[in-house]
Every structure is written in structure tokens, then in C-alpha cells.
Design an enzyme around this catalytic site. Structure first.
Site, short mmCIF file in Angstrom:
data_model
loop_
_atom_site.label_atom_id
_atom_site.label_comp_id
_atom_site.label_asym_id
_atom_site.label_seq_id
_atom_site.Cartn_x
_atom_site.Cartn_y
_atom_site.Cartn_z
N ASP A 70 15.32 4.92 -9.19
CA ASP A 70 14.84 4.08 -10.24
C ASP A 70 13.10 4.10 -10.42
OD1 ASP A 70 17.54 2.99 -9.30
OD2 ASP A 70 17.19 1.91 -11.16
N GLU A 71 12.62 4.19 -8.96
CA GLU A 71 10.99 3.90 -8.94
C GLU A 71 10.56 5.42 -9.41
OE1 GLU A 71 9.95 3.11 -4.97
OE2 GLU A 71 7.84 3.81 -5.54
N ARG A 72 11.02 6.53 -9.31
CA ARG A 72 10.61 7.64 -9.89
C ARG A 72 10.76 7.69 -11.28
NH1 ARG A 72 13.19 10.59 -4.31
NH2 ARG A 72 11.32 9.67 -3.22
N ILE A 115 7.68 5.51 -12.62
CA ILE A 115 6.52 6.14 -12.44
C ILE A 115 6.68 7.45 -13.63
CG2 ILE A 115 5.07 7.50 -10.99
CD1 ILE A 115 6.42 5.85 -8.86
#
Lengths: 259, 383
Positions: free
Chosen positions: B242-244, B247
Site C-alpha cells: 500500500d505504501e509503495r 508514494i
């Protein structure tokens, strides 16, 4: 409490606005349409009132099919249902025709309050709320910076140049609001999804029982004969300060009769 | 485009307006202060549902599919600074997914509900002074004492670390070592023994407070463990995906906005008797960058569509992160260059953008970690 909020779709406030060469009316396709900013404050105030006192908010608009987006936005903010008066015959209607059409749609629906933004950012006439009140034969409380309802009594602070007047009326009444009144909420994800399921009644001129002869460009009380682009800005006057800048500035302002 | 409906467009407008009214006017002030008031700003984001779009409505989530997260992140990427969107992304997409997916009902009621409302502020605490992208190297240790964990260690690069109410902590809960024996534990920052070691001065993203945190015999109940004990690494790996994506979404719209703002400048700025934009070298350079932005954005939308359809997008999120980070660095470099001296001055937006977007190739797993993952997925072995 049953509140109607009349909203208008206008060209994006920051967009370059244009008139159509064919009939000198506003070119609504030339810019993105948005809800008239002051109407957002009216929607917010209506929502606050019904959140405090119970009831429902019905958003009412008159405009081309695209104006349905504005109804949708008000519904996503939290209004309960919408009424959209849409008909080719309405194109070019002036304030008198608009107030006639709106009043006909609003009457007999049992509204306690009919709310408006105090003006639209396109026409900026500020007369429709007063005209609608007159046509409905009910009180008008305009330029409200604060609204309070207690039983059948509605009290507003009417913004003036120097402060405010306190004005009171019995419902049903028309209230128009100024931007000082609140901070309109942003439509939330849940509000947007919920709005999909809310009812919007679409009315044509004949559905609403309106007299077509009183509507549209041909019935307008004023006509635009000609228009031209705004002339380019003329060069300004540069006042060089040689220790006497203040006096020179005052002299310039006096010359222009500003002071 | 199948992915976006009129409801997506409306939500996009809502987020854009919120960014323009509630974030952009204050960016300069917050950058200067090296912190932003999370407890004032976050309830406004909570009110539009920004923190819990994909989570269970039972806990205040929106029950939306991932495509709405795409819209949210894309609009946050258009903010006038990188720090604040980063902190929002941490709360929405980096510190809360594991809690929402694996946390107990009790834990979700206590921490997730107020966090999604924006009333609580949270951080993700994985990196340490000795272990960043190599998560297996962490040494923070939680030892069991009756019904409590007693935690000791240090956490590094913690976004919003000086003002968080709780952290999602990854700690070792056994001596197995490597990828085994880690657990994810919620630690309230009011716990005795918890302290902010220091606020870290950074090259960019200055509006966000980044901290080193110290845990010295911090005691929290064992029921604060998210999901199964010992599965922390795996949970963090899924949280990384999710983080990638977050970003990448933000990087691409940020790059596009930077190009648009640069184009405006190049039309106004004249040199050698004509606008700078009339220079074919500049035109082609920008055209190339725009073409690359289109490709990465198209890839991201395709990835989002696949994610919504329930496919595994680990590889795509990795590819997107690698490319969006590198692309925004190229864009930032061109923007600075074409602004000339003004691009080097702090009074324009360009210098901040140049500094902020550099993090895109480092945070959330450095480019080299993305390359390592792709290398392994391609069957070339473990570098």
C-alpha cells in the site's frame, strides 16, 4: 423543519467568462460549472439547522441538464432530495422570469424556510431571493450572517456596512446568506456515495405548470444589444518619491476626487 | 477509463478543495516551523473520510475499493509541499492497514475508530538506526512479562513522530532472528518509558516532523498485538505494498503539477527576445518528461484496476515505486534548470519540490530495494 435551498450552477469563479455571439447570453460551456459559492453557505446553514432541529433539506435548481451536478453536490454535502427544473424554454431567463419559475416550483411544498446565497457570482444581481419572497407573499430576511430558529420564529443578523441589524420574521420565510455565516463542509466520501441514492425530481416547464410566455430570452425585460471585450489596462502613473512621496500621492488622489 | 466514475470525480474535487484551502496556504509557515499541526488538520481530513476509505464502515471506514485511494493520493500529491501529504499517507495507508486487516475488534475500537476520524494521530515505526530498508535487521525487542510486553529499542525516521498519539511498532517478540519472530504492537506514546529522542533535521519534507523514538522498558498489554504474534514481518510486507502505491500516486501527480507550473513560468519569462518556452530544446525536454509521466500514470491506473479486481500487485507496486521516484527526480531537475536562478532560490516553489521529491527514491524502500525485489521476482536469485 422543511428547508428548501435554491442553488445555481455558475461558471467556475476563476475562469475567463464569455458571452455567446449568437444571443449574447453567457457561454456556459466555455468553463467548468460549479455550485455558486454563496449557495454552498446556504446549503451548509440549512444542514446545520436541520441537524439541530430535525427536518429535511430539499435542494432546488433551475438550469440546463449539466446543472444536475450542482444538485448532486448539495446532496453529497447532506441535503435529502433535489428538484431540478430543466427546459430549453428557460434559456436566457432574467431575474424576473427566474423568480417566477422558482416561486411556482417552491409554492405548495410546505417549506418553512427557503434559503439562498445572497448573490450569484455570474450575474451578481442579488435580487432573486427578494423577488421569490415577494412572489410567494412571505417575509424576506436577506444578507444573513447568523440564523436562529425558535419555533415559528426565525431571527437573523443582517450584515450591514457598519455591523449588523437583528431582523425577525415568522416562518415561512426566505433567508439569503452571506459568506460570514459558516464554513461549508467538503463533501465526504460517504456523502458522495449516499447522494447516488437520493431522489431528484426533474421537472419541465409544463410539469411545473409554468407559462412559457413568461420565460426565456424573449420574455426578458432587458436586452443585450452589443458587447465588446474589456479594453486593455492603461499604463499607470508612477510617483517618484523624492522625500515628498506622501504629498504627491495625496495630490494624485485629490485630483482623481478619491479624497 | 473504467476506473473512475462521477463519484470519483466528486471525491477528487473535495480533496482538491481541501488541499487548496486547508494545506497550501499554510505550507510556507509549516515548512519554516518544521512541523504542521496534525491534531488540527487531521479531523478535517477525517471528516471527508480520507483516513479510512477502504476500511470496514463498522470502524468508521468508507468500505470503498482501492480506486478511491488512488484519487485521494493523486490529489494529495498536488499539494504545495511533500511533508504534509506524506504524514497523511502514513496515517491512511502505512500505519493503519495492518490494524484494519488483522487487529482485534477491541483494538480497532480503541485505536482505529478515533484515528480514522482524525482525532488521534499515528505513526509507523519499523526502521531503526541500524536497519531501514532491510527490515530483518531490526533489534527492538518486546519481552513478555505476564500480560504485558516490555519493550526496549530505538526507532528511526518516524514520520509525525513528535506528535503521534500511538505508533504501530514492529518489534522482535522471540529470538528466532531473520524474518521470523517479529510482531506488530500498538504503543501509545503516553506510555511511561516512551520518549522522542530527537527531531531529525532533513533536506526536504520539512513541514513533517520526523523523529527518532526511544523505548525504554515501555510496558503495553499483550492484547495490543495486531493479529497473530510472530507474523509482524509478513504484515509489514503487505503494508509496504500500500505504501509503495501511495508514494507512486503522489509522485506522479506532483511531477505533473511541477511541469504545469514550470510551463506557466516559461511562457512568461523572456530571454533573447522571446518566451523561454519558444526554445525547442526546452519544448522537447518537457515533452519527453510529459510522455514519461503519462506512461507511469497509465501503469498506475492499470495497477489500481488490478488491485481492485483482487490481483496480487506486489510486482507492479514495486515497478511503479522505482519508476515514479526516478521520474520525479528527473522532472524536478528540469524544473530547477529551466527556472534558472529562480529555481535555486528558496522564494520559489521549485527548490522545495526538488528537495522534497528526492525522498521518493529512498522512503518506503529505496530504489535498490525495489531492484532487489524485481531481481528476485525475475528468478535471478537473491542478490
Amino acid at each position: 423543519m422543511k428547508i428548501a435551498v435554491c442553488v445555481k450552477q455558475v461558471p467556475d469563479t476563476w475562469a475567463e467568462k464569455a458571452l455567446k455571439a449568437a444571443d449574447s447570453t453567457l457561454d456556459r460551456d466555455a468553463a467548468d460549472g460549479v455550485m455558486n459559492e454563496l449557495d454552498e453557505y446556504a446549503v451548509e446553514e440549512a444542514l446545520k439547522l436541520t441537524e439541530a432541529h430535525g427536518g429535511e433539506v430539499v435542494v432546488v435548481t433551475m438550469g440546463p441538464e449539466r446543472a444536475g451536478e450542482t444538485v448532486r453536490k448539495a446532496l453529497s454535502m447532506g441535503a435529502d432530495s433535489g428538484v431540478h427544473l430543466v427546459d430549453e424554454t428557460l434559456h436566457g431567463s432574467d431575474a424576473l422570469a427566474t423568480s417566477y419559475a422558482l416561486a411556482e416550483v417552491l409554492k405548495d411544498r410546505g417549506f418553512d424556510l427557503v434559503m439562498f446565497g445572497s448573490e450569484s457570482t455570474d450575474a451578481r444581481m442579488s435580487v432573486v431571493p427578494a423577488m421569490v419572497a415577494e412572489r410567494l407573499g412571505i417575509a424576506q430576511l436577506t444578507f444573513a450572517q447568523k440564523v436562529e430558529v425558535s419555533g415559528p420564529t426565525v431571527t437573523i443578523q443582517r450584515a450591514t456596512e457598519t455591523g449588523y441589524d437583528t431582523v425577525e420574521a415568522q416562518t415561512p420565510a426566505v433567508v439569503s446568506v452571506v459568506e460570514k455565516i459558516n464554513e461549508p463542509r467538503y463533501p465526504s466520501f460517504k456523502g458522495i456515495m449516499a447522494a447516488k441514492k437520493k431522489p431528484v425530481e426533474t421537472l419541465s416547464v409544463s410539469d411545473a405548470g409554468l407559462d412559457a410566455a413568461r420565460l426565456g430570452l424573449s420574455a426578458a425585460w432587458s436586452q443585450v444589444e452589443d458587447f465588446a471585450a474589456r479594453p486593455p489596462k492603461a499604463a499607470g502613473t508612477i510617483v517618484v518619491d523624492e522625500g515628498d512621496g506622501g504629498a504627491k500621492l495625496a495630490g494624485f488622489l485629490a485630483e482623481q476626487k478619491f479624497i | 477509463m473504467m476506473l473512475f466514475t462521477p463519484e470519483h470525480d466528486q471525491f477528487r474535487k473535495s480533496v482538491r478543495k481541501l488541499v487548496e484551502d486547508e494545506i497550501n496556504p499554510y505550507c510556507d509557515e509549516w515548512e519554516e516551523a518544521e512541523i504542521f499541526p496534525a491534531h488540527e488538520l487531521f479531523p478535517k481530513l477525517g471528516a471527508i473520510g480520507a483516513f479510512g476509505l477502504e476500511y470496514d464502515p463498522e470502524y468508521g471506514g468508507g468500505g470503498a475499493d482501492h480506486s478511491f485511494t488512488t484519487v485521494l493520493a493523486e490529489e494529495l500529491g498536488r499539494a504545495d509541499c511533500g511533508g504534509v501529504p506524506m504524514a497523511i499517507a502514513v496515517q491512511a495507508g502505512m500505519a493503519t492497514p495492518a490494524l484494519a486487516r488483522y487487529g482485534s475488534d477491541e483494538l480497532k475500537r480503541e485505536f482505529l475508530v478515533p484515528t480514522l476520524a482524525g482525532d488521534l494521530v499515528c505513526s509507523i515505526a519499523v526502521s531503526e538506526p541500524g536497519a531501514g530498508s532491510d527490515v530483518a535487521g531490526i533489534t527492538t525487542r518486546a519481552r513478555r512479562d505476564g500480560d504485558d510486553w516490555v519493550i526496549n529499542g530505538r526507532k528511526m525516521w518516524i514520520t509525525t513522530g513528535t506528535q503521534s498519539d500511538w505508533i504501530c511498532l514492529l518489534a522482535r517478540t522471540s529470538d528466532e532472528g531473520g524474518y521470523q519472530g517479529m510482531s506488530m504492537i500498538i504503543v501509545p506514546t503516553s506510555s511511561p518509558g516512551f520518549s522522542v529522542g530527537r527531531k531529525i533535521k532533513k533536506m526536504g519534507n520539512n513541514s513533517s516532523d520526523t523523529a527518532e523514538l526511544v523505548l525504554d522498558d515501555v510496558r503495553v498489554p499483550v492484547r495490543h498485538t495486531i493479529g497473530e504474534e510472530g507474523r509482524g514481518f509478513q504484515m509489514q510486507m503487505s503494508q509496504f505494498q500500500d505504501e509503495r502505491l501511495w508514494i507512486s500516486y503522489m509522485a506522479v501527480t506532483g511531477a505533473r503539477r511541477a511541469i504545469d507550473r514550470t510551463l506557466e513560468y516559461l511562457q512568461l519569462r523572456e530571454a533573447f527576445g522571446k518566451p523561454l518556452l519558444a526554445n525547442q530544446y526546452i519544448q522537447y525536454t518537457i515533452a519527453e518528461l510529459v510522455a514519461e509521466i503519462d506512461i507511469v500514470q497509465g501503469f498506475l491506473h492499470h495497477t489500481a484496476e488490478r488491485y481492485v479486481a483482487g490481483e496480487d500487485v506486489t510486482r507492479a507496486a514495486t515497478v511503479a515505486k522505482l519508476n515514479s521516484g526516478r521520474l520525479s527526480r528527473k522532472v524536478a531537475d528540469a524544473c530547477v534548470q529551466f527556472h534558472g536562478g529562480m529555481g535555486y532560490a528558496e522564494e520559489m516553489w521549485v527548490a522545495r519540490y526538488y528537495r522534497d521529491c528526492r525522498l521518493g527514491s529512498i522512503g518506503g524502500g529505496a530504489d535498490e530495494v525495489m531492484l532487489r525485489i524485481i531481481t528476485m521476482l525475475e528468478g535471478m536469485g537473491r542478490p
